[in-house]
Motif scaffolding. Structure first.
Motif, short mmCIF file in Angstrom:
data_model
loop_
_atom_site.label_atom_id
_atom_site.label_comp_id
_atom_site.label_asym_id
_atom_site.label_seq_id
_atom_site.Cartn_x
_atom_site.Cartn_y
_atom_site.Cartn_z
N PHE A 107 54.61 11.41 -34.87
CA PHE A 107 55.50 11.52 -33.71
C PHE A 107 56.75 12.34 -34.00
O PHE A 107 57.43 12.75 -33.05
CB PHE A 107 55.92 10.11 -33.25
N ALA A 108 57.06 12.55 -35.26
CA ALA A 108 58.26 13.31 -35.61
C ALA A 108 58.10 13.88 -37.01
O ALA A 108 57.36 13.33 -37.82
CB ALA A 108 59.50 12.41 -35.54
N PRO A 109 58.78 14.98 -37.31
CA PRO A 109 58.70 15.56 -38.66
C PRO A 109 59.42 14.68 -39.67
O PRO A 109 60.20 13.79 -39.32
CB PRO A 109 59.37 16.92 -38.50
N LEU A 110 59.19 14.97 -40.94
CA LEU A 110 59.79 14.19 -42.02
C LEU A 110 61.31 14.14 -41.92
O LEU A 110 61.93 13.11 -42.17
CB LEU A 110 59.38 14.77 -43.37
N ASP A 111 61.93 15.28 -41.57
CA ASP A 111 63.39 15.32 -41.55
C ASP A 111 63.99 14.62 -40.35
O ASP A 111 65.20 14.61 -40.19
CB ASP A 111 63.89 16.77 -41.65
N THR A 126 64.69 12.75 -30.20
CA THR A 126 65.34 13.69 -29.30
C THR A 126 64.49 14.95 -29.13
O THR A 126 64.04 15.54 -30.10
CB THR A 126 66.72 14.09 -29.84
N GLY A 127 64.27 15.34 -27.87
CA GLY A 127 63.53 16.56 -27.58
C GLY A 127 62.02 16.41 -27.54
O GLY A 127 61.30 17.40 -27.41
N THR A 128 61.53 15.18 -27.65
CA THR A 128 60.07 14.98 -27.64
C THR A 128 59.55 14.47 -26.29
O THR A 128 58.41 14.03 -26.20
CB THR A 128 59.66 13.98 -28.74
N GLU A 129 60.41 14.55 -25.27
CA GLU A 129 60.02 14.00 -23.96
C GLU A 129 58.74 14.65 -23.43
O GLU A 129 57.87 13.96 -22.87
CB GLU A 129 61.15 14.18 -22.96
N ARG A 130 58.60 15.94 -23.60
CA ARG A 130 57.43 16.63 -23.05
C ARG A 130 56.16 16.28 -23.84
O ARG A 130 55.05 16.43 -23.33
CB ARG A 130 57.65 18.14 -23.08
N LEU A 131 56.33 15.82 -25.06
CA LEU A 131 55.17 15.45 -25.87
C LEU A 131 54.75 14.00 -25.66
O LEU A 131 53.55 13.71 -25.54
CB LEU A 131 55.49 15.67 -27.35
N PHE A 132 55.74 13.10 -25.60
CA PHE A 132 55.41 11.67 -25.59
C PHE A 132 55.99 10.91 -24.39
O PHE A 132 55.85 9.69 -24.32
CB PHE A 132 55.90 11.02 -26.89
#
Length: 441
Positions: A107-111, A126-132
């Motif tokens: 769901f998110a990168p390591l950093d 933050t910023g993953t609204e279009r994905l999830f």
């Protein structure tokens, strides 16, 4: 009045595994973690042992984390028969924690992920609204993925920063499963809870705040920050900001920073051990002191330091009138050699211990640490070439133990039954790690 926050509104998810150790044990046995009555107990042979984790179903019977085994034994027979008692397997739990982390990477990168503890993580969505999707949709997707891939149930708190996400998880999310709180919702959702529920407020701080008439998180927020700062310093001002949901700490940190030596010099490095039974004999006690000296000296060398002061702590069995003693002395020159450390420990121990007195706890520390300049203190009474070779030998042993694991090279006497090192090597975080073949990937 709610102060205007200067910080950006991010989507921080605080993800907590439900009764993690107990859920892991249920998973290993193909049992439902939410309905099985299971307790992870530090030592099943002692009635006073601590309950490290209790499943949700067991908590309904009043058995919680930090309860004692004898409290389970006092339950009605019909209830006791339904309870499964197990000892911890810390290495297995660490593996399962890594599996949960692997799911979060989907769901998110390591950093964007910060490991807070073995059972709790922060993740910046933050910023993953279009994905999830929305907060609830993303949280439900994470919950489902972790459950399907690891068998571990999780609860999630969502907020604009670490503090709000953590608070809403602890105060609401653990009951509701998923809970969200924005800056504007802080006073409505969080301020009515007692001050002891505030993240960062321990028992001592709670007593100080109650003495000032601060009983709830709202009371803390309504206090003057100047007064709190004057009374408690920076911590007081920080707690006031947290009560309003203001937090400037980063969600993520550079992982390499965890392995960098701090420029600040530690003043003391020590270690203590509670013995599993009373030790009466000098040779048994000397063996434990030698093992503690070796452990402390190795840690001092790893920090690239040497110490001037050796400290010995001894505590007797509770059945003895004398409680014990604590002694220290200054060394003739700074060292990180366990052989020299043990020599002076015995100088402190022998004149203060009466033969036959039962010892239950021993501690060793090396203090007044200073940076090791790599030089050798010359002596008129010792073969300096042997001392230099000894120093090189210790460094070589440290490199082997660092590369292949602590205890790869150790004293042969550590295989004796009275050794504490043999038992401690099987422990992780002070608890049994599980089978010796159960190692991290």
């Amino acid at each position: 009045m709610y102060p205007e926050s200067p910080f950006p509104d991010r989507r921080i998810f605080c993800i907590d595994s439900v009764s993690f150790y107990a859920s892991c044990e249920c998973r290993y046995r193909n049992l439902p973690p939410l309905t099985t009555k299971l307790a992870v107990v530090s030592d099943l042979k002692r009635s006073g042992s601590v309950v490290l984790a209790a499943s949700p179903a067991l908590k309904k019977l009043g058995i919680k984390t930090a309860s004692r085994l004898y409290q389970i034994e006092q339950l009605p027979v019909r209830e006791r028969k339904q309870i499964l008692l197990v000892e911890p397997q810390m290495l297995a739990y660490m593996k399962t924690s890594i599996e949960v982390l692997d799911v979060l990477h989907q769901f998110a990168p390591l950093d964007a992920i910060r490991i807070y503890s073995i059972d709790e993580n922060f993740i910046d969505m933050t910023g993953t609204e279009r994905l999830f999707g929305t907060d609830d949709e993303a949280a439900q997707a994470i919950q489902s993925a972790i459950w399907e891939q690891t068998g571990i149930p999780v609860r999630i708190g969502i907020g604009p920063n670490n503090v709000v996400a953590k608070l809403v998880l602890d105060l609401l999310g653990k009951r509701e499963g998923i809970a969200r709180c924005g800056y504007a919702d802080v006073s409505r959702l969080l301020h009515d809870f007692p001050i002891r529920k505030m993240w960062g407020v321990g028992q001592k701080m709670e007593q100080h705040l109650l003495a000032l008439g601060i009983e709830t998180i709202g009371d803390l927020a309504a206090s003057r920050v100047e007064d709190l700062h004057e009374r408690f310093g920076v911590l007081g001002a920080e707690l006031w900001h947290h009560a309003w949901g203001i937090d400037s700490s980063p969600t993520t940190i550079d992982p390499t920073a965890l392995f960098q030596t701090s420029p600040a010099v530690q003043r003391t490095i020590g270690h203590g051990v509670t013995l599993m039974r009373d030790y009466y004999q000098y040779e048994q006690i000397r063996l434990v002191l030698a093992e503690l000296a070796g452990d402390v000296a190795a840690r001092v060398r790893f920090s690239n330091q040497v110490g001037w002061t050796v400290h010995l702590g001894v505590r007797y069995s509770r059945h003895v009138l004398r409680s014990g003693f604590s002694k220290q002395l200054r060394l003739p020159y700074p060292t990180a050699d366990e052989r020299l450390l043990l020599r002076h420990l015995l100088q402190l121990f022998e004149p203060n211990w009466m033969e036959g007195e039962p010892i239950r706890f021993l501690s060793v520390a090396l203090g007044q640490l200073t940076a090791d300049q790599g030089t050798l203190q010359l002596s008129l009474f010792e073969d300096n070439r042997k001392v230099w070779r000894r120093k090189r030998l210790l460094k070589a042993m440290d490199r082997v133990n660092l590369r292949y694991g602590k205890g790869t090279i150790r004293l042969a006497v550590s295989f004796l039954d009275t050794s504490v090192a043999k038992r401690r090597l099987r422990f992780v975080g002070g608890h049994p790690g599980g089978d010796l073949h159960d190692t991290l990937p």
